[in-house]
Design an enzyme around this catalytic site. Structure first.
Site, mmCIF file in Angstrom:
data_model
loop_
_atom_site.group_PDB
_atom_site.id
_atom_site.type_symbol
_atom_site.label_atom_id
_atom_site.label_comp_id
_atom_site.label_asym_id
_atom_site.label_seq_id
_atom_site.Cartn_x
_atom_site.Cartn_y
_atom_site.Cartn_z
ATOM 1 N N PRO A 2 -27.637 30.992 34.241
ATOM 2 C CA PRO A 2 -26.453 30.744 35.053
ATOM 3 C C PRO A 2 -26.681 29.681 36.127
ATOM 4 C CG PRO A 2 -27.530 32.676 35.890
ATOM 5 C CD PRO A 2 -28.339 32.204 34.691
ATOM 6 N N PRO A 37 -31.540 33.933 31.148
ATOM 7 C CA PRO A 37 -32.867 33.329 30.999
ATOM 8 C C PRO A 37 -33.325 32.659 32.297
ATOM 9 C CG PRO A 37 -31.415 32.695 29.183
ATOM 10 C CD PRO A 37 -30.566 33.382 30.209
#
Length: 128
Positions: A2, A37
């Protein structure tokens, strides 16, 4: 992804400690791995010099955060993440909020992978 983007008015720059807020948000997002991630996390602050708030008669300030994520996470995961981040924002600005007029807000922006272009070799460091 993000990406966390925080916009803030320049009249709180000296009291806002934006680098610390970005660090706090990154720690929250990292704690959610593998949901997000680690190698894709980006956080940044944007100081606003041109703005007009409410009737313009006070030295009002605002902080607006946007969390941009790719599609595919559950509603529960998105809500939990946003609540945790917004609580961190409210906690981070609690003292300043008690001293002056200050609006805090946050939005989630979720988009499909269509139309996005990426190249990132940072992910390699975290795939062990």
């Amino acid at each position: 992804m993000p990406h966390f983007i925080v916009e803030y008015t320049d009249n709180i720059k000296n009291d806002a400690n934006i680098p610390l807020l970005l660090e706090k948000v990154n720690h929250i997002l990292i704690s959610k791995a593998p949901l997000f991630p680690v190698g894709g996390i980006r956080s940044r602050g944007i100081e606003l010099k041109d703005y007009y708030i409410a009737d313009g008669k006070e030295d009002d300030a605002f902080v607006h955060a946007t969390l941009k994520i790719g599609a595919g996470r559950s509603e529960e995961a998105k809500n939990e993440t946003c609540e945790e981040i917004f609580n961190a924002i409210k906690d981070h600005f609690a003292e300043l909020y008690g001293k002056r007029y200050l609006a805090l807000s946050m939005e989630l922006f979720e988009f499909s992978e269509a139309g996005t272009y990426k190249q990132n070799n940072i992910h390699k460091r975290f795939k062990k």
